[in-house]
Motif scaffolding. Structure first.
Motif, PDB file in Angstrom:
ATOM      1  N   GLU A   6      34.849  14.500  18.749  1.00 41.77           N
ATOM      2  CA  GLU A   6      35.346  14.514  20.122  1.00 41.77           C
ATOM      3  C   GLU A   6      35.212  13.131  20.750  1.00 41.77           C
ATOM      4  OE1 GLU A   6      32.956  18.552  19.863  1.00 41.77           O
ATOM      5  OE2 GLU A   6      32.593  16.463  19.301  1.00 41.77           O
ATOM      6  N   SER A   7      36.042  12.883  21.746  1.00 38.03           N
ATOM      7  CA  SER A   7      35.959  11.654  22.519  1.00 38.03           C
ATOM      8  C   SER A   7      36.529  11.916  23.903  1.00 38.03           C
ATOM      9  CB  SER A   7      36.724  10.520  21.834  1.00 38.03           C
ATOM     10  OG  SER A   7      38.098  10.857  21.706  1.00 38.03           O
ATOM     11  N   GLY A   8      36.200  11.013  24.830  1.00 39.33           N
ATOM     12  CA  GLY A   8      36.805  11.064  26.151  1.00 39.33           C
ATOM     13  C   GLY A   8      35.926  11.581  27.266  1.00 39.33           C
ATOM     14  N   GLY A   9      34.700  11.982  26.960  1.00 42.79           N
ATOM     15  CA  GLY A   9      33.823  12.440  28.023  1.00 42.79           C
ATOM     16  C   GLY A   9      33.339  11.293  28.883  1.00 42.79           C
ATOM     17  N   GLY A  10      32.623  11.645  29.945  1.00 43.68           N
ATOM     18  CA  GLY A  10      32.089  10.609  30.818  1.00 43.68           C
ATOM     19  C   GLY A  10      31.725  11.144  32.176  1.00 43.68           C
ATOM     20  N   LEU A  11      31.496  10.211  33.088  1.00 41.35           N
ATOM     21  CA  LEU A  11      31.136  10.529  34.469  1.00 41.35           C
ATOM     22  C   LEU A  11      32.368  10.360  35.351  1.00 41.35           C
ATOM     23  CD1 LEU A  11      29.059  11.048  36.758  1.00 41.35           C
ATOM     24  CD2 LEU A  11      28.636   8.562  36.751  1.00 41.35           C
ATOM     25  N   VAL A  12      32.635  11.348  36.182  1.00 41.60           N
ATOM     26  CA  VAL A  12      33.798  11.292  37.064  1.00 41.60           C
ATOM     27  C   VAL A  12      33.432  11.933  38.391  1.00 41.60           C
ATOM     28  CG1 VAL A  12      34.759  13.476  36.213  1.00 41.60           C
ATOM     29  CG2 VAL A  12      36.286  11.753  37.206  1.00 41.60           C
ATOM     30  N   GLN A  13      34.051  11.471  39.453  1.00 38.43           N
ATOM     31  CA  GLN A  13      33.793  12.040  40.770  1.00 38.43           C
ATOM     32  C   GLN A  13      34.551  13.360  40.933  1.00 38.43           C
ATOM     33  OE1 GLN A  13      34.841   9.032  43.662  1.00 38.43           O
ATOM     34  NE2 GLN A  13      32.839   8.053  43.493  1.00 38.43           N
ATOM     35  N   PRO A  14      34.056  14.223  41.817  1.00 39.87           N
ATOM     36  CA  PRO A  14      34.804  15.469  42.085  1.00 39.87           C
ATOM     37  C   PRO A  14      36.232  15.162  42.499  1.00 39.87           C
ATOM     38  CG  PRO A  14      32.617  15.572  43.051  1.00 39.87           C
ATOM     39  CD  PRO A  14      32.778  14.173  42.537  1.00 39.87           C
ATOM     40  N   GLY A  15      37.149  15.956  41.951  1.00 37.38           N
ATOM     41  CA  GLY A  15      38.569  15.730  42.191  1.00 37.38           C
ATOM     42  C   GLY A  15      39.228  14.812  41.190  1.00 37.38           C
ATOM     43  N   GLY A  16      38.435  14.176  40.361  1.00 39.34           N
ATOM     44  CA  GLY A  16      38.960  13.243  39.374  1.00 39.34           C
ATOM     45  C   GLY A  16      39.474  13.927  38.129  1.00 39.34           C
ATOM     46  N   SER A  17      39.859  13.089  37.160  1.00 36.21           N
ATOM     47  CA  SER A  17      40.454  13.601  35.916  1.00 36.21           C
ATOM     48  C   SER A  17      39.807  12.952  34.700  1.00 36.21           C
ATOM     49  CB  SER A  17      41.960  13.296  35.895  1.00 36.21           C
ATOM     50  OG  SER A  17      42.627  13.939  36.959  1.00 36.21           O
ATOM     51  N   LEU A  18      39.827  13.682  33.615  1.00 37.18           N
ATOM     52  CA  LEU A  18      39.402  13.179  32.319  1.00 37.18           C
ATOM     53  C   LEU A  18      40.287  13.796  31.252  1.00 37.18           C
ATOM     54  CD1 LEU A  18      35.478  13.341  32.277  1.00 37.18           C
ATOM     55  CD2 LEU A  18      36.885  11.273  32.208  1.00 37.18           C
ATOM     56  N   ARG A  19      40.400  13.103  30.138  1.00 38.70           N
ATOM     57  CA  ARG A  19      41.155  13.635  28.997  1.00 38.70           C
ATOM     58  C   ARG A  19      40.256  13.607  27.766  1.00 38.70           C
ATOM     59  NH1 ARG A  19      45.382  11.602  25.109  1.00 38.70           N
ATOM     60  NH2 ARG A  19      46.959  13.249  24.896  1.00 38.70           N
ATOM     61  N   LEU A  20      39.978  14.784  27.239  1.00 39.76           N
ATOM     62  CA  LEU A  20      39.189  14.896  26.027  1.00 39.76           C
ATOM     63  C   LEU A  20      40.115  14.981  24.812  1.00 39.76           C
ATOM     64  CD1 LEU A  20      36.484  17.531  27.063  1.00 39.76           C
ATOM     65  CD2 LEU A  20      36.474  15.058  27.397  1.00 39.76           C
ATOM     66  N   SER A  21      39.658  14.401  23.727  1.00 41.18           N
ATOM     67  CA  SER A  21      40.402  14.479  22.474  1.00 41.18           C
ATOM     68  C   SER A  21      39.473  14.909  21.354  1.00 41.18           C
ATOM     69  CB  SER A  21      41.028  13.125  22.127  1.00 41.18           C
ATOM     70  OG  SER A  21      41.981  12.742  23.101  1.00 41.18           O
ATOM     71  N   CYS A  22      40.031  15.570  20.375  1.00 38.74           N
ATOM     72  CA  CYS A  22      39.269  16.012  19.202  1.00 38.74           C
ATOM     73  C   CYS A  22      40.141  15.807  17.977  1.00 38.74           C
ATOM     74  CB  CYS A  22      38.882  17.475  19.341  1.00 38.74           C
ATOM     75  SG  CYS A  22      38.140  18.212  17.871  1.00 38.74           S
ATOM     76  N   ALA A  23      39.605  15.087  17.009  1.00 39.69           N
ATOM     77  CA  ALA A  23      40.344  14.819  15.780  1.00 39.69           C
ATOM     78  C   ALA A  23      39.650  15.507  14.610  1.00 39.69           C
ATOM     79  CB  ALA A  23      40.420  13.320  15.531  1.00 39.69           C
ATOM     80  N   ALA A  24      40.417  16.243  13.844  1.00 37.65           N
ATOM     81  CA  ALA A  24      39.886  16.922  12.666  1.00 37.65           C
ATOM     82  C   ALA A  24      40.222  16.126  11.419  1.00 37.65           C
ATOM     83  CB  ALA A  24      40.475  18.322  12.552  1.00 37.65           C
TER      84      ALA A  24
END
Length: 122
Positions: A6-24
């Motif tokens: 997995e990748s793409g996690g982190g710290l974000v403020q409320p209302g924000g966005s993140l995109r997680l990815s997972c490669a098999a």
């Protein structure tokens, strides 16, 4: 064996966005279902979103309308677009996939990634 990263996690403020990815990776023949689960401190792991090989999706009610899951079958990857994030979305997010792979003979697999932390906080 089939490995999920997995990748793409982190710290974000409320209302924000993140995109997680997972490669098999591995000698994968077919991935049936693939998706995301999360576990917050002191809570059980819960399903967030899954997607089947034909593109059918399933979401936990709390993320419907905010999260979108998608997959790239050619690259054996899955993504989770997370919008309008809330503090209650804070958790470790895990990728899970099941299907068939080659190890001396064709075998079924049901694999988990190591997890990526998502923290929603001001």
């Amino acid at each position: 064996q089939v490995q999920l990263v997995e990748s793409g996690g982190g710290l974000v403020q409320p209302g924000g966005s993140l995109r997680l990815s997972c490669a098999a990776s591995g000698s994968i023949f077919r991935i049936n279902g693939i998706g995301w689960y999360r576990q917050a401190p002191g809570k059980q792991r819960e399903l967030v979103a899954t997607i089947t090989s034909d593109g059918s999706t399933n979401y936990v009610d709390s993320v419907k309308g905010r999260f979108t899951i998608s997959r790239d079958n050619a690259k054996n990857t899955v993504h989770l677009e997370m919008n309008s994030l809330k503090p209650e979305d804070t958790a470790v997010y895990y990728c899970n996939a099941d299907g068939r792979y080659l190890s001396f003979s064709w075998q079924n697999f049901d694999s988990w990634g190591q997890g990526t932390q998502v923290t929603v906080s001001s």
